[in-house]
Design a protein around this motif. Structure first.
Motif, PDB file in Angstrom:
ATOM      1  N   GLU A 156       3.421  -1.768 -11.690  1.00 42.75           N
ATOM      2  CA  GLU A 156       2.362  -1.284 -12.576  1.00 42.75           C
ATOM      3  C   GLU A 156       1.332  -0.469 -11.801  1.00 42.75           C
ATOM      4  OE1 GLU A 156       0.859  -4.801 -14.389  1.00 42.75           O
ATOM      5  OE2 GLU A 156       2.623  -5.097 -15.683  1.00 42.75           O
ATOM      6  N   HIS A 157       0.958  -0.955 -10.631  1.00 48.79           N
ATOM      7  CA  HIS A 157      -0.017  -0.211  -9.825  1.00 48.79           C
ATOM      8  C   HIS A 157       0.596   1.053  -9.238  1.00 48.79           C
ATOM      9  CE1 HIS A 157      -2.348  -3.890 -10.263  1.00 48.79           C
ATOM     10  NE2 HIS A 157      -3.388  -3.260  -9.763  1.00 48.79           N
ATOM     11  N   ASP A 181       2.879   2.841 -10.733  1.00 45.73           N
ATOM     12  CA  ASP A 181       2.922   3.791 -11.846  1.00 45.73           C
ATOM     13  C   ASP A 181       1.557   4.432 -12.072  1.00 45.73           C
ATOM     14  OD1 ASP A 181       5.584   3.324 -12.292  1.00 45.73           O
ATOM     15  OD2 ASP A 181       5.295   1.970 -13.992  1.00 45.73           O
ATOM     16  N   ARG A 182       0.506   3.618 -11.985  1.00 42.71           N
ATOM     17  CA  ARG A 182      -0.832   4.182 -12.173  1.00 42.71           C
ATOM     18  C   ARG A 182      -1.171   5.171 -11.058  1.00 42.71           C
ATOM     19  NH1 ARG A 182      -2.535  -1.355 -12.986  1.00 42.71           N
ATOM     20  NH2 ARG A 182      -2.428  -1.895 -15.209  1.00 42.71           N
ATOM     21  N   GLY A 197       0.809   8.343 -11.599  1.00 46.91           N
ATOM     22  CA  GLY A 197       0.251   9.124 -12.696  1.00 46.91           C
ATOM     23  C   GLY A 197      -1.024   9.842 -12.289  1.00 46.91           C
ATOM     24  N   SER A 198      -1.882   9.150 -11.540  1.00 46.60           N
ATOM     25  CA  SER A 198      -3.119   9.769 -11.077  1.00 46.60           C
ATOM     26  C   SER A 198      -2.830  10.931 -10.123  1.00 46.60           C
ATOM     27  CB  SER A 198      -3.987   8.715 -10.385  1.00 46.60           C
ATOM     28  OG  SER A 198      -5.148   9.292  -9.843  1.00 46.60           O
TER      29      SER A 198
END
Length: 428
Positions: A36-37, A39-40, A43-44
């Motif tokens: 999850e981290h 992916d974030r 994305g950033s």
């Protein structure tokens, strides 16, 4: 007393399954947290790079290429660490392959986070099933279980890995019985229940306990729509047969590139997926954000749905051929959601106003395509129910999954994990 020894042995197996299940849950929760981290962060990074013009477009390409190469290099150091790993769990159950080394867990964990986190179209469930089985194998040995109980615990903990991946304890249980072992044994069922419950409870101490792919409430589809879902399942079965064939053919094509090192092949595949990610981040990655968007009602045009479907239909098998740790489930579910939403968009002019909406077709499409590829219809139905938190679509899910499974069988499409297991055993 003479009768005390069997009960002690029985109790020991359940204690081992519960303890190992807790460890699988913690590993699974940590794996999901890292992804999850990642992916974030991805994305950033991609969002920031998009503002840098043409040069910024190269950032996702480089990110995915390097990630794929590094993950492939990690997988090469541990036998069976590449790919999903579910086929290896099945081979161990059938006593066609040796059991797992504990080194498989860090290789799958680190390699999976790098490969999936960098944007390859892969899922988290395969590595978690494999890691769970490896933990179960070592726990059975350290717990001094006899050979049969150790084999049962190994397989049960593979189901615990799937349960931790999707917060789906019943899905993990059905996966063990319907796909891995294709049998129902009371002892195996009980051991798997203990392992999956322990894994889910412990994983919730690391990640949130909400449904993985929540969807808004949908009305009960009218009974007259069941033939529509039956035809929809037939189409999903044909699509699943084509997808399974493409996965195997892509692997065979990459195997033919014998003069190209595996890490170079992985980097090239990563560069292609990274280029897709630079165009639209939803074209890459495991697919959960795309699935959630479609389950919420979509809002995409027919052209956009067709484009996403076509691109991810090819990008999934291509990513799997990179020989990094990563599974097939999550991208397959996203593909099924795309297919369901597209089918609804194409058929909606012919359907009355009270017909089921695009979200219902997306959910049914997830399970139906899964059934067509994996050939485990009950697992697909229960996984979708547990992941979305809705049960009103149970009958359409069953009808579509039945049709998809029968259609894929009639097309003589081999279940994907049978193909991958046979391929694994035939290779040096």
């Amino acid at each position: 007393m003479p009768g005390a020894r069997p009960s002690l042995k029985t109790g020991r197996a359940f204690v081992v399954a519960a303890a190992a299940g807790c460890l699988v849950g913690l590993v699974g929760g940590a794996f999901r947290w890292c992804l999850e981290h990642a992916d974030r962060l991805r994305g950033s990074l991609v969002g920031t790079a998009a503002g840098l013009g043409v040069a910024g477009r190269l950032v996702p390409v480089a990110l995915c290429a390097v990630g794929a190469a590094v993950a492939c290099a990690i997988a090469q150091r541990v036998p069976h660490a590449a790919g999903s790993g579910i086929q290896h769990v099945e081979a161990v159950w059938r006593q066609e392959s040796d059991q797992h080394s504990l080194w498989l867990v860090p290789a799958k964990f680190v390699g999976g986070v790098i490969a999936i986190g960098s944007g390859l179209v892969l899922g988290r469930e395969g590595p978690l099933v494999h890691m769970g089985a490896a933990i179960g194998s070592v726990a059975g040995h350290r717990g001094r279980l006899d050979a049969e109980d150790a084999r049962l615990v190994h397989t049960a903990l593979g189901g615990a890995g799937l349960a931790a991946a999707f917060i789906a304890p019943l899905g993990g249980l059905l996966f063990v019985c319907e796909e891995v072992t294709r049998t129902i044994r009371p002892r195996l069922v009980l051991l798997t229940l203990v392992g999956t419950v322990a894994a889910v409870v412990c994983s919730l101490s690391v990640v949130a306990g909400a449904p993985v792919l929540p969807m808004p409430e949908v009305p009960d589809p009218p009974v007259w729509m069941l033939p529509v879902f039956l035809l929809f399942g037939v189409a999903a079965g044909a699509l699943g047969a084509a997808y399974s064939a493409l996965v195997v053919r892509t692997l065979e094509a990459c195997d033919g590139l014998t003069r190209v090192p595996a890490t170079v092949r992985a980097a090239a595949i990563g560069a292609v997926v990274g280029a897709l990610m630079a165009v639209d981040p939803l074209l890459a990655g495991g697919g959960d954000p795309l699935s959630m968007r479609l389950l919420a009602g979509g809002g995409m045009t027919v052209v956009a749905l067709g484009t996403y479907l076509a691109v991810r239909f090819v990008a999934g098998p291509l990513s799997y051929a990179a020989a990094t740790p990563g599974g097939l489930f999550a991208p397959l579910l996203a593909l099924g959601a795309l297919w369901g939403t597209l089918a609804h968009a194409l058929a909606s002019p012919l359907l009355p106003g009270q017909a089921a909406g695009p979200a219902a077709f997306a959910a049914v499409g997830m399970a139906a395509l899964f059934a067509g590829v994996v050939r485990a219809p009950l697992t697909g139905v229960v996984l979708v129910v547990e992941m979305t938190g809705t049960s009103v679509l149970l009958v359409p899910l069953l009808v579509a999954c039945f049709a998809a499974t029968v259609t894929a069988d009639r097309l003589e499409s081999e279940p994907i994990y049978d193909s991958l297991r046979r391929r694994m055993l035939e290779r040096p």
